[in-house]
Motif scaffolding. Structure first.
Motif, PDB file in Angstrom:
ATOM      1  N   SER A  55       0.820  -1.206   0.000  1.00 25.69           N
ATOM      2  CA  SER A  55       0.000   0.000   0.000  1.00 25.69           C
ATOM      3  C   SER A  55       0.856   1.259   0.000  1.00 25.69           C
ATOM      4  N   ALA A  56       1.970   1.218   0.715  1.00 27.56           N
ATOM      5  CA  ALA A  56       2.888   2.365   0.732  1.00 27.56           C
ATOM      6  C   ALA A  56       3.485   2.592  -0.651  1.00 27.56           C
ATOM      7  N   GLU A  57       3.685   1.515  -1.410  1.00 20.56           N
ATOM      8  CA  GLU A  57       4.256   1.630  -2.757  1.00 20.56           C
ATOM      9  C   GLU A  57       3.239   2.090  -3.794  1.00 20.56           C
ATOM     10  N   ASP A  58       2.038   1.474  -3.766  1.00 20.05           N
ATOM     11  CA  ASP A  58       1.082   1.749  -4.843  1.00 20.05           C
ATOM     12  C   ASP A  58      -0.110   2.617  -4.432  1.00 20.05           C
ATOM     13  N   GLY A  59      -0.241   2.934  -3.153  1.00 23.06           N
ATOM     14  CA  GLY A  59      -1.322   3.794  -2.697  1.00 23.06           C
ATOM     15  C   GLY A  59      -2.688   3.137  -2.624  1.00 23.06           C
TER      16      GLY A  59
END
Length: 141
Positions: A55-59
């Motif tokens: 989630s931190a990478e792709d939002g």
């Protein structure tokens, strides 16, 4: 699987004892229960730590859920194909996921809990969740 096998046994017993129509109805009921409580109706679950990293990478939002939860099933069903665009964490299979939900909800394991940009939303409206998929930095659209 247990519900399908149990339903099959009950249906076979009913066929031997009485009218086959009742057996067919019982088998359908068991099959519907199996689908309702099956984790297969959900996208593949991952661990909370991995979901947070992704989630931190792709939002994309994280959905904390558990099998048998009618609100989780409602969210999953109403999202349709868009459900695969979220990161799903089964809190009954992942202690870190359960801990994340308890931290977000003040100690309860209330699901579905959707975490978007680090902010938790408990049992959000499926239309709102779908709307969040089209916003952001373009990776969600």
């Amino acid at each position: 699987m247990v519900l399908v096998l149990g339903g099959s046994v009950v249906a076979i017993g009913q066929i031997a004892a009485g009218p086959p129509g009742v057996a067919a109805v019982l088998l359908v009921v068991f099959l519907l229960l199996a689908v309702r409580y099956s984790p297969l109706a959900f996208p593949r679950s991952i661990g909370a730590v991995e979901a947070q990293r992704r989630s931190a990478e792709d939002g994309r939002p994280i959905v904390y859920w558990r099998a048998g939860c009618k609100y989780c099933l409602r969210l999953r069903t109403r999202l349709g194909r868009d459900a695969r665009r979220l990161h799903w964490v089964d809190i009954w299979r992942d202690p870190a996921g359960a801990a994340a939900v308890r931290a977000a909800t003040g100690g309860d394991e209330t699901v579905p809990t959707v975490v978007l940009a680090g902010r938790p939303y408990v049992n959000p409206d499926p239309a709102w969740v779908r709307g969040q998929l089209g916003q952001g930095d373009g990776t969600m659209s």
